[in-house]
Design a protein around this motif. Structure first.
Motif, PDB file in Angstrom:
ATOM      1  N   THR A   1     -20.915  50.483  -0.074  1.00  0.00           N
ATOM      2  CA  THR A   1     -21.234  50.008   1.286  1.00  0.00           C
ATOM      3  C   THR A   1     -20.762  48.544   1.104  1.00  0.00           C
ATOM      4  OG1 THR A   1     -23.464  48.789   0.848  1.00  0.00           O
ATOM      5  CG2 THR A   1     -23.163  51.333   1.468  1.00  0.00           C
TER       6      THR A   1
ATOM      7  N   ARG B   1     -21.405  55.581  -4.379  1.00  0.00           N
ATOM      8  CA  ARG B   1     -21.257  55.418  -2.871  1.00  0.00           C
ATOM      9  C   ARG B   1     -21.196  53.875  -2.500  1.00  0.00           C
ATOM     10  NH1 ARG B   1     -24.620  59.688  -3.589  1.00  0.00           N
ATOM     11  NH2 ARG B   1     -24.208  61.709  -2.542  1.00  0.00           N
TER      12      ARG B   1
ATOM     13  N   GLU C   1     -14.061  57.663   3.137  1.00  0.00           N
ATOM     14  CA  GLU C   1     -15.078  56.629   3.846  1.00  0.00           C
ATOM     15  C   GLU C   1     -15.638  57.462   5.224  1.00  0.00           C
ATOM     16  OE1 GLU C   1     -16.711  53.848   6.842  1.00  0.00           O
ATOM     17  OE2 GLU C   1     -14.803  55.017   7.249  1.00  0.00           O
ATOM     18  N   HIS C   2     -17.142  57.254   5.344  1.00  0.00           N
ATOM     19  CA  HIS C   2     -17.529  57.801   6.409  1.00  0.00           C
ATOM     20  C   HIS C   2     -18.903  57.136   6.939  1.00  0.00           C
ATOM     21  CE1 HIS C   2     -19.979  60.265   4.066  1.00  0.00           C
ATOM     22  NE2 HIS C   2     -18.933  60.555   3.459  1.00  0.00           N
ATOM     23  N   ASP C   3     -19.103  56.595   7.990  1.00  0.00           N
ATOM     24  CA  ASP C   3     -20.292  56.138   8.610  1.00  0.00           C
ATOM     25  C   ASP C   3     -20.801  54.837   7.634  1.00  0.00           C
ATOM     26  OD1 ASP C   3     -20.804  57.838  10.384  1.00  0.00           O
ATOM     27  OD2 ASP C   3     -21.742  59.268   9.184  1.00  0.00           O
ATOM     28  N   GLY C   4     -19.382  54.024   7.200  1.00  0.00           N
ATOM     29  CA  GLY C   4     -19.585  52.727   6.519  1.00  0.00           C
ATOM     30  C   GLY C   4     -19.703  52.860   5.139  1.00  0.00           C
ATOM     31  N   VAL C   5     -19.839  54.199   4.590  1.00  0.00           N
ATOM     32  CA  VAL C   5     -20.020  54.178   3.244  1.00  0.00           C
ATOM     33  C   VAL C   5     -18.755  55.051   2.401  1.00  0.00           C
ATOM     34  CG1 VAL C   5     -21.292  55.691   1.571  1.00  0.00           C
ATOM     35  CG2 VAL C   5     -22.706  54.916   3.419  1.00  0.00           C
ATOM     36  N   THR C   6     -18.282  54.458   1.497  1.00  0.00           N
ATOM     37  CA  THR C   6     -17.065  54.957   0.739  1.00  0.00           C
ATOM     38  C   THR C   6     -17.518  55.694  -0.502  1.00  0.00           C
ATOM     39  OG1 THR C   6     -15.787  53.165   1.566  1.00  0.00           O
ATOM     40  CG2 THR C   6     -14.871  54.362  -0.541  1.00  0.00           C
ATOM     41  N   GLU C   7     -17.251  56.804  -0.482  1.00  0.00           N
ATOM     42  CA  GLU C   7     -17.684  57.804  -1.585  1.00  0.00           C
ATOM     43  C   GLU C   7     -16.326  57.958  -2.561  1.00  0.00           C
ATOM     44  OE1 GLU C   7     -20.152  61.240  -1.287  1.00  0.00           O
ATOM     45  OE2 GLU C   7     -20.303  60.865   0.736  1.00  0.00           O
TER      46      GLU C   7
END
Length: 561
Positions: A98, A96, A73-79
């Motif tokens: 959100t 991706r 997770e980074h900047d509100g996006v989970t990859e």
């Protein structure tokens, strides 16, 4: 919602054919890009309505969606990296996620159940039977596809009109080198050695391709030129094979002639009266014979700069005619800001292999790429501001694309209009390469005349004027009617210069079914030849084995140029 929860709901809704639930799992702005796994096509569904239509139409028996490594997770996006199965194959994917739902989903078919690639016990004998696939063009695209088909057991032959594999590189101008880094350029199965140069010279690439065809046992005919093709519930392909006419009757024909069509040579008034030499950049032999001669190069993109620099180094008097603006980016800047996070030593150290980089790049729909490229171009301008000021002072007109998105989007949209600077720009700045801005209106016996009345003395005119659409080859070999049935090849429909709409969202007619049954196009740069050769080969393998391949979203025909 966690990734596991999302995948569970997604799979359940797909199995229930509940398109509304599927689409509700995606954010209002969202994209599902599928490479063959669900659509038997290369297709991007944009936003919930199109995603619902894809989910409703494509019944492939999906199951087993699972993550292959912990999501990040980074900047509100989970990859998340995914695996899944369908009734006929196994696939991989990337998600991706959100708070609003999935932003992007990539699904790719990686292999067919029961028809997986297998390691042979012994070297395979040369195929003697009628090919199921004929691949026209034995450059990197045809070679990569030939290797994939060989490993999948699809009878195929790759036709190359030159004397040797690699001659399409070997015969180009002497100073030609790759402008893309080595990590971006591997072929399938056999990567370049660890000590391979970052930017390979043309002869080194040519020799590698020739070696590769032998090592991979690709059925490869040299001195074999297609003279005519026709279709009547199947193909007839007439081949001049070293002076002997051979008729082939494949089920499928693949044009693997690059990403462009025939060389475009302008028909300037007076060209037939010009006493010197004229040729297209693709036929340029190199600088050796032109020391002390006056050369006019019409065009100002990659080939024009490369040829001009080599001629100057060999003592020619060179003038480059810039007819329209050109996007220029320094090679080292492109390496850092453009390729650095995906294809570089830095990326490898961070665990981003070429395969992983390919998937990450593929996971980005073409619709969102411009917004990602804009901040990169801002960094380029800031880093190399003095460089661009000096080019402008020299009179060279630089552009950043219709919407300021630079090289990547120019390549995807039109495949031209740029120069990756490996030194020629400095020769323009210091005047070693003379610059003339304007349009060519005619040739005289010994000059090139521009629209402002200037006359440029010339012993040689090089037309670095690009190429037409790939369906021009279809027109030559199969007739205008078939070419019209297929329509334009390359471009994504961005409604920018040389890439008119309507929006397609994928490369037109590339690596996927066309409106002409059994006719395919394959090519692009080395990276695209490597990556998309798998998905084209799987489509052909499925048809060879008699699998049902209902195509979702067959591309409409676009006739604009």
């Amino acid at each position: 919602m966690t990734v596991d929860d999302w995948l569970t709901r997604f799979e359940s809704a797909l199995k229930a054919r509940d398109a509304e639930v599927v689409s509700a799992l995606f954010a209002p702005e969202s994209y599902w890009r599928d490479l063959v796994a669900f659509t038997w096509n290369i297709k991007t569904a944009e936003r919930r309505e199109e995603i619902a239509d894809l989910a409703k139409a494509c019944d492939v028996g999906p199951s087993g969606f699972r993550v292959t490594e912990p999501p990040v997770e980074h900047d509100g996006v989970t990859e998340a990296w995914l695996e899944f199965e369908t009734s006929v194959g196994r696939g991989k994917g990337h998600l991706r996620l959100t708070s609003e739902g999935a932003y992007t989903l990539l699904t790719t078919l990686e292999e067919l159940k029961g028809f997986e690639e297998r390691r042979p016990v012994h070297a395979s004998p040369e195929q003697q039977h009628e090919p199921y696939v004929v691949v026209i063009g034995g450059g990197q695209g045809g070679i990569a596809l030939g290797a994939r088909l060989r490993q999948l057991g699809v009878p195929a032959v790759v036709l190359e009109r030159n004397d040797r594999a690699g001659d399409s590189w070997r015969k180009r101008y002497q100073t030609l080198t790759l402008h893309d880094p080595v990590w971006y350029d591997h072929l399938p199965y056999v990567p370049f050695p660890r000590n391979w140069p970052i930017f390979s010279a043309k002869d080194k690439i040519a020799d590698w391709l020739e070696m590769y065809t032998r090592v991979m046992e690709i059925p490869y005919w040299t001195r074999s030129e297609v003279t005519e093709i026709s279709y009547d519930d199947g193909w007839t392909v007439a081949v001049d094979r070293d002076g002997e006419t051979v008729l082939l009757h494949p089920a499928h024909v693949v044009f693997a002639t690059g990403m462009a069509g025939k060389p475009h040579v302008p028909d300037f008034p007076g060209a037939d009266e010009f006493a010197g030499e004229q040729h297209h950049s693709s036929q340029h032999p190199g600088p050796d014979a032109y020391a002390g001669r006056k050369v006019v190069i019409v065009g100002s993109n990659n080939s024009a700069h490369d040829i001009a620099a080599a001629l100057v180094e060999h003592g020619a008097d060179v003038t480059m005619v810039q007819r329209s603006s050109t996007h220029v980016i320094k090679s080292e800047t492109l390496m850092d800001l453009g390729f650095g996070d995906l294809y570089s030593e830095r990326a490898l150290a961070a665990g981003v292999t070429t395969e992983r980089a390919d998937t990450l790049f593929a996971s980005l729909p073409y619709r969102v790429m411009p917004s990602l490229q804009l901040p990169v171009q801002d960094q380029v301008r800031e880093r190399d501001g003095e460089f661009y000021e000096r080019l402008a002072k020299a009179g060279f007109e630089v552009d950043w694309g219709d919407d300021g998105t630079g090289l990547v989007m120019k390549y995807l949209r039109r495949g031209s209009g740029y120069y990756i600077d490996v030194g020629a720009s400095e020769l323009v700045v210091n005047g070693s390469i003379k610059l003339a801005r304007g349009q060519v209106v005619r040739l005289t016996r010994d000059t090139v005349v521009l629209d402002d009345g200037r006359e440029l003395e010339a012993d040689l005119v090089v037309y670095a004027t690009g190429y037409g659409s790939m369906n021009g080859f279809v027109a030559d070999l199969a007739g205008e009617e078939m070419a019209a049935r297929v329509g334009k090849v390359w471009g994504i429909g961005s409604d920018t210069y040389r890439d008119p709409g309507p929006w397609e969202g994928e490369q037109r007619n590339m690596w996927k079914p066309t409106q002409q049954p059994g006719l395919w196009f394959h090519g692009g740069n080395l990276a695209q030849s490597r990556y998309f050769s798998l998905y084209l080969a799987l489509q052909l393998k499925a048809r060879f084995e008699g699998l049902e391949t209902p195509v979702y979203g067959l591309q409409e025909v676009h006739h604009t140029s």
